[in-house]
Design a protein around this motif. Structure first.
Motif, PDB file in Angstrom:
ATOM      1  N   CYS A 146       0.829  -1.206   0.000  1.00  0.00           N
ATOM      2  CA  CYS A 146       0.000   0.000   0.000  1.00  0.00           C
ATOM      3  C   CYS A 146       0.865   1.258   0.000  1.00  0.00           C
ATOM      4  N   ARG A 188      -9.273  11.686   2.182  1.00  0.00           N
ATOM      5  CA  ARG A 188      -8.534  10.427   2.353  1.00  0.00           C
ATOM      6  C   ARG A 188      -8.494  10.006   3.819  1.00  0.00           C
ATOM      7  N   HIS A 215     -12.096   8.790   4.937  1.00  0.00           N
ATOM      8  CA  HIS A 215     -12.401   7.451   4.428  1.00  0.00           C
ATOM      9  C   HIS A 215     -11.582   6.384   5.157  1.00  0.00           C
ATOM     10  N   SER A 216     -10.332   6.690   5.449  1.00  0.00           N
ATOM     11  CA  SER A 216      -9.466   5.716   6.126  1.00  0.00           C
ATOM     12  C   SER A 216      -9.909   5.482   7.563  1.00  0.00           C
ATOM     13  N   SER A 254      -5.831   1.008   5.362  1.00  0.00           N
ATOM     14  CA  SER A 254      -6.279   2.271   5.963  1.00  0.00           C
ATOM     15  C   SER A 254      -5.251   2.811   6.954  1.00  0.00           C
ATOM     16  N   SER A 255      -4.603   1.928   7.721  1.00  0.00           N
ATOM     17  CA  SER A 255      -3.601   2.403   8.680  1.00  0.00           C
ATOM     18  C   SER A 255      -2.379   2.965   7.964  1.00  0.00           C
ATOM     19  N   ILE A 303      -2.400   4.373   4.926  1.00  0.00           N
ATOM     20  CA  ILE A 303      -2.818   5.664   4.358  1.00  0.00           C
ATOM     21  C   ILE A 303      -2.829   6.742   5.436  1.00  0.00           C
ATOM     22  N   LEU A 304      -3.356   6.417   6.619  1.00  0.00           N
ATOM     23  CA  LEU A 304      -3.398   7.403   7.703  1.00  0.00           C
ATOM     24  C   LEU A 304      -1.994   7.806   8.146  1.00  0.00           C
TER      25      LEU A 304
END
Length: 405
Positions: free
Chosen positions: A271, A292, A295-296, A326-327, A329-330
């Protein structure tokens, strides 16, 4: 060519260090539980280690500035090798706690590796080298849990894992011998260095950093720091509780727990490498990063619910994929948001403060998870991980509405 060889020595040290950590990561907390430790005991063990790491990072950094990276690395690696060997020999939870505190105090190999890269390379080449070092380190953390899980299935498996981990630190000691001593401004006075002078240097560095932080307008960044804190708490709950949860809920062996942790790391790496394409495909107009992040956070909260209600391990693995995405992206986008708001002379201070926020999250999470686990059970710990991302999603909505006003 000589410089290139030295860099690869540093990369190899970084790889072996996280390989060693990966070996032990899925095993220690279940081992403490097998010895009769409660969830709270496991939580105290994790929180105290994180606290000592935060407090001693500047001290070890100052020591390496004074005595040189090579000298400090050799000494700390030697102590780590001894501690991990003793960790495999003891069945006392109290001695395990003492050894973990010693390791928390002196094991800052990744920090010293970054300092070595800064010593060896000019500023414009350091970013690429940090990326390579991090990549090699992550590879070690992917391989370590799998191999550690397989070894632990043997009779006295935990002892063999500890011995192997100790040998890896001995290997790093031998590699460190190939790194030359890099002169420091304190070399001429190195024989007169005392604990008082070391603490004095650390105190001056702390005051200087504090003055830099006071210059920053924190009213601008409170929301971003709070987002990183919420993300850090949720991820820390899952990571610290996962090994015990998988063993107690699904009766998973250490081998498959190791595969699970490696799988989580691999998804995160993929990712991270694909972030540019993800942004280009789905978030071209997300200039303030909030969509973003929102959503994450929503995906992470849903995944934490999924962990709790997963009827079998296959559903758990399925939920693990969006959680890792998601983690990742965050972790990247919250930092991007912070840097986009900052001035050039604030970026270093903000980066350091951000690391401190994440360290605080890692400090409080094991202890709070241990209390929840003892009172409500391990399932409740995983369920509690959904609260921070849920709050984070509401914070994103607030920030989005505020930006439109």
């Amino acid at each position: 060519m000589l410089l290139k060889h030295r860099l690869y020595v540093v990369y190899t040290i970084s790889f072996l260090d996280l390989f060693a950590i990966g070996l032990m990561f899925p095993l220690l907390y279940p081992h403490v539980r097998d010895l009769g430790g409660s969830h709270l005991t496991v939580g105290i063990l994790g929180s105290s280690y994180s606290a000592v790491q935060v407090l001693t990072g500047p001290l070890i950094g100052s020591w390496s500035d004074i005595r040189g990276r090579r000298f400090v690395l050799l000494n700390t690696l030697f102590i780590c090798a001894i501690c991990y060997l003793l960790l495999g020999l003891t069945s006392s939870i109290y001695l395990i706690f003492v050894l973990r505190m010693i390791l928390g105090f002196i094991k800052h190999t990744q920090t010293i590796c970054k300092a070595l890269i800064a010593d060896l390379l000019p500023m414009e080449k350091q970013a690429a080298a940090y990326g390579q070092s991090s990549g090699y380190g992550m590879l070690g953390f992917v391989i370590g849990p799998v191999l550690g899980g397989h070894i632990s299935e043997m009779n006295n498996g935990f002892f063999y894992v500890c011995c192997f981990t100790s040998m890896l630190f001995v290997g790093n000691i031998l590699l460190t011998l190939f790194i030359p001593h890099i002169p420091t401004k304190h070399d001429n006075a190195s024989n007169n260095i005392t604990v008082i002078s070391l603490l004095s240097t650390m105190h001056k560095e702390f005051l200087r950093a504090l003055r830099e932080l006071m210059k920053i307008n924190w009213k601008i960044y409170w929301d971003t720091f709070l987002m990183r804190f919420m993300f850090g708490v949720s991820v820390s709950i899952v990571h610290t509780s996962q090994s015990v949860y998988l063993k107690e809920t699904y009766n998973l062996s250490q081998v498959y727990i190791g595969y699970t942790i490696s799988f989580l790391s691999i998804v995160g790496v993929i990712c991270g490498l694909s972030m540019g394409k993800i942004t280009a495909m789905f978030y071209k107009d997300d200039h303030n990063c909030l969509r973003r992040i929102y959503h994450s956070f929503c995906a992470m909260a849903a995944c934490c619910f999924g962990f709790y209600f997963a009827p079998n391990i296959y559903i758990y693995y399925t939920v693990l994929i969006p959680f890792s995405i998601s983690s990742t992206i965050l972790r990247i986008v919250t930092m991007e948001l912070m840097i986009s708001k900052s001035k050039d002379d604030e970026k270093g201070s903000l980066s350091g403060a951000s690391n401190s926020v994440m360290s605080i999250a890692r400090f409080i999470t094991p202890l709070s998870s241990g209390i929840v686990g003892d009172i409500f059970g391990e399932n409740a710990v995983m369920l509690s991980a959904f609260v921070p991302p849920l709050c984070g999603s509401f914070l994103c909505l607030y920030c989005t509405r505020k930006s439109r006003v």
